[in-house]
Design an enzyme around this catalytic site. Sequence first.
Site, PDB file in Angstrom:
ATOM      1  N   GLU A  57      -3.646  -4.133  17.029  1.00 21.96           N
ATOM      2  CA  GLU A  57      -3.118  -2.921  16.414  1.00 21.96           C
ATOM      3  C   GLU A  57      -2.434  -2.008  17.418  1.00 21.96           C
ATOM      4  O   GLU A  57      -1.568  -1.220  17.071  1.00 21.96           O
ATOM      5  CB  GLU A  57      -4.233  -2.152  15.696  1.00 21.96           C
ATOM      6  CG  GLU A  57      -3.690  -0.996  14.860  1.00 21.96           C
ATOM      7  CD  GLU A  57      -4.730  -0.393  13.922  1.00 21.96           C
ATOM      8  OE1 GLU A  57      -5.792  -1.011  13.746  1.00 21.96           O
ATOM      9  OE2 GLU A  57      -4.462   0.687  13.391  1.00 21.96           O
ATOM     10  N   SER A 105      -3.176  -8.187   9.784  1.00 26.01           N
ATOM     11  CA  SER A 105      -3.860  -7.943  11.060  1.00 26.01           C
ATOM     12  C   SER A 105      -4.444  -9.247  11.594  1.00 26.01           C
ATOM     13  O   SER A 105      -4.707  -9.383  12.782  1.00 26.01           O
ATOM     14  CB  SER A 105      -4.961  -6.898  10.900  1.00 26.01           C
ATOM     15  OG  SER A 105      -5.874  -7.302   9.924  1.00 26.01           O
ATOM     16  N   LEU A 106      -4.620 -10.210  10.683  1.00 27.84           N
ATOM     17  CA  LEU A 106      -5.169 -11.501  11.110  1.00 27.84           C
ATOM     18  C   LEU A 106      -4.207 -12.223  12.053  1.00 27.84           C
ATOM     19  O   LEU A 106      -4.588 -12.577  13.173  1.00 27.84           O
ATOM     20  CB  LEU A 106      -5.465 -12.341   9.861  1.00 27.84           C
ATOM     21  CG  LEU A 106      -6.618 -13.310   9.962  1.00 27.84           C
ATOM     22  CD1 LEU A 106      -7.910 -12.585  10.268  1.00 27.84           C
ATOM     23  CD2 LEU A 106      -6.751 -14.077   8.653  1.00 27.84           C
ATOM     24  N   ARG A 124       0.803  -1.226   0.000  1.00 31.73           N
ATOM     25  CA  ARG A 124       0.000   0.000   0.000  1.00 31.73           C
ATOM     26  C   ARG A 124       0.836   1.277   0.000  1.00 31.73           C
ATOM     27  O   ARG A 124       0.403   2.279  -0.551  1.00 31.73           O
ATOM     28  CB  ARG A 124      -0.947   0.038   1.195  1.00 31.73           C
ATOM     29  CG  ARG A 124      -0.704  -1.064   2.173  1.00 31.73           C
ATOM     30  CD  ARG A 124      -1.747  -1.172   3.225  1.00 31.73           C
ATOM     31  NE  ARG A 124      -2.389  -2.483   3.068  1.00 31.73           N
ATOM     32  CZ  ARG A 124      -3.193  -3.017   3.938  1.00 31.73           C
ATOM     33  NH1 ARG A 124      -3.509  -2.361   5.006  1.00 31.73           N
ATOM     34  NH2 ARG A 124      -3.722  -4.190   3.739  1.00 31.73           N
ATOM     35  N   HIS A 171      -4.609   4.226   7.229  1.00 35.44           N
ATOM     36  CA  HIS A 171      -5.345   2.979   7.386  1.00 35.44           C
ATOM     37  C   HIS A 171      -4.970   2.253   8.660  1.00 35.44           C
ATOM     38  O   HIS A 171      -5.781   1.576   9.262  1.00 35.44           O
ATOM     39  CB  HIS A 171      -5.053   2.081   6.187  1.00 35.44           C
ATOM     40  CG  HIS A 171      -5.583   0.694   6.315  1.00 35.44           C
ATOM     41  ND1 HIS A 171      -6.922   0.445   6.449  1.00 35.44           N
ATOM     42  CD2 HIS A 171      -4.964  -0.503   6.357  1.00 35.44           C
ATOM     43  CE1 HIS A 171      -7.098  -0.862   6.547  1.00 35.44           C
ATOM     44  NE2 HIS A 171      -5.935  -1.459   6.519  1.00 35.44           N
ATOM     45  N   ARG A 216       2.963  -2.511   6.835  1.00 40.40           N
ATOM     46  CA  ARG A 216       2.112  -3.656   7.120  1.00 40.40           C
ATOM     47  C   ARG A 216       1.629  -4.231   5.813  1.00 40.40           C
ATOM     48  O   ARG A 216       1.062  -3.521   4.996  1.00 40.40           O
ATOM     49  CB  ARG A 216       0.914  -3.262   7.980  1.00 40.40           C
ATOM     50  CG  ARG A 216       0.270  -4.470   8.633  1.00 40.40           C
ATOM     51  CD  ARG A 216      -1.160  -4.221   9.031  1.00 40.40           C
ATOM     52  NE  ARG A 216      -2.044  -4.676   7.984  1.00 40.40           N
ATOM     53  CZ  ARG A 216      -3.344  -4.564   8.024  1.00 40.40           C
ATOM     54  NH1 ARG A 216      -3.926  -3.999   9.044  1.00 40.40           N
ATOM     55  NH2 ARG A 216      -4.095  -4.998   7.055  1.00 40.40           N
TER      56      ARG A 216
END
Lengths: 133, 299, 246
Positions: free
Chosen positions: B98, B114-115, B6, B74, B109
């Site tokens: 987080e 995040s999982l 990203r 984000h 990231r």
Amino acid sequence: MTNEAQAAPREYRWRMPANWWTRNRHYFLYVVREFTVVPIALWLLWLLVEIKRAGDGPARYSPHGSAAFVVFSVITLVFALYHSYTFLSLAGVIIHFKVLDRPLPSRLIVLAQFALWAVASVVVGFVLIWFAR
Amino acid sequence: MELGPRDIISRAMMTEFEEGHGFEGPHGKYLHLDVRHLGEDVIDRKLPFMRELGREFVGIDIVKDPIPVRPVQHYMMGGIDADISGATPMAGLYAAGECANVGLNGANRLGSNSLPECLVFGAAAGRAAAEYASSAKPVTANPVDAILWDEARRVEVAYLEKKGGDERIGAIREEMQHEMDTGAGVFRTKEGLETLVERLGGLRQRFSRIKIEDSSRTFNTELTSAIELDFMLELSQTIALTALARDESRGAHARRDFPERNDEKYLKHSLVFHRDAGKPRLEYRDVRVGNFKPQARTY
Amino acid sequence: MADKRITIQATRYDPDKDERPRLQSYEIPFSDDSMVVLDALNYIKSEVDGSLSYRWSCRMGICGSCGMMVNGTPKLTCNAFLRDYWPRPVVVEPLNNFPVIRDLVIDMDDFMHKLKAIKPWIIRRQEIPLGAGEHRQTNEQIDDFRQFSQCINCMLCYAACPVYGLNNEFLGPAAIALARRYNLDSRDQGLKQRLPVIADNEGVWECSFVGECSVVCPKGVDPAKAIQQTKLETTMRFVLPYGNRD
């Protein structure tokens, strides 16, 4: 923690207003549908009475046939048809059949049920008319 | 390019805007993301939520229409200093998700990380915390209780019993967001970050004059937004200070004045301590490099 | 457009001061066609009245926390566009059928207990160790339960259900839909553990099929269908020989 901190805050208890069923078209139709079973139940009770009387022997049996009762019966029939229709449509949605690992489309199940219903009605009608002769 | 990380995508998008491309919308400039070539079947199978979002919130069908997109903040890459079992330098305090920095993300990231952060490190932190709790000696006077009551008292005095004030929480928060986006957004510069540090100081001043209208002890969300804003300002200051001190570009930290990565000087974690009321203290800790050496991203 | 305004009437209730909830009126600028009811509430909280309380989080219809009654219908306020109501006023109330904690905030404990009671996770008779690999599933097997897995626990279906409104003991639409979701999952073996809760009087048999739960669901879940299917399935288990197998 002190008692003060543990004391639950006062909540406002929500209650269904008595006119809840007038607030939404679906609720209204639902209540109407529920109430249509009352005439159907009354009609069925009357049918039981008739059967009981018929059991006393053909000589003394004369079925009730006033115009008011015929009208009542027709209305009850409409209600019963409405219930049958909703029941069969719904059953088509909830029944799951798999043929060759593929789910059968619910429309097919609904149609099959209506067909079965029609066949059953014809058979019952035939039996009634045949034996009544 | 569309499947790149990203930070690279965000920089590419900003570059397009700066070169005068893109569309003007009610919420700023935007680009079109086109997934129409995937076809309805693939979209419904693999991107059903994107289709739903487009339909419900923007009024477009991504099977037939391109999707308006622009970069936004984000995710918080840093966080409370924690090891892989979620333990922080403060004995008995564990962090996961987080809010924690277990070192999984580094300067960037990757999608869906995040999982593991929630499931893997959440489970690890839970186990470690339970183990700590069962092995710790029982104490007669619980120090956590005392800290809790001190904090409750601080909140009472600082917010609920506060009189006067003329600054709205929402206004300061919005300005903070704008300043952070401008100064510490996709691209950063020394001047921009210096301005940001100064402006954040001003917002901190204004925060001391906030107005709290809600004195209720029941579900007081104005109080929670005030506490949150306090933390957000502290975090913003942390981000600005560490970004200013890092004369290099690494992952999502892109300095226009220092576009190259400098492993010699900055292959390090930035640690910020807010111990006293004064200026936060900045320290560094070396990154433990395992099997995978840092390399240039060339795609 | 610049001076377009809209009236929001929001429920206010402070348990320390108010005997019962009341409506408070706010007139705010309707500046942007993409504004939703939640934007209006956030505007009021940040610009007009900081004490207005409500729950919200993601703003994109996935967290399920901003459910409220909008002009009498349960809605996710992040997905209720003001343009659909303007120029009429918008009445925002807490979800029906739940106790009110404060303003637009309801007490969701009852739902949370019910959700837990149906064990909404994959149950195996014998847990396999992590190293033994994953439980694989085909797309077709996922299709069996996919729509029921879209539930976001927003409780709109409970607010729409008059059966739950009249009898809070009813297990309710979302909990049964989620029980169905796991019972239909090829990896799950927990049906027997869920049966005592879902096949109970207060479970599926309390439902008299109003159907409003499926109408208001923002994620296209059909809880009414799940409930009727469960009625059929549990009856079959009872009636058929060998029906009571796992």
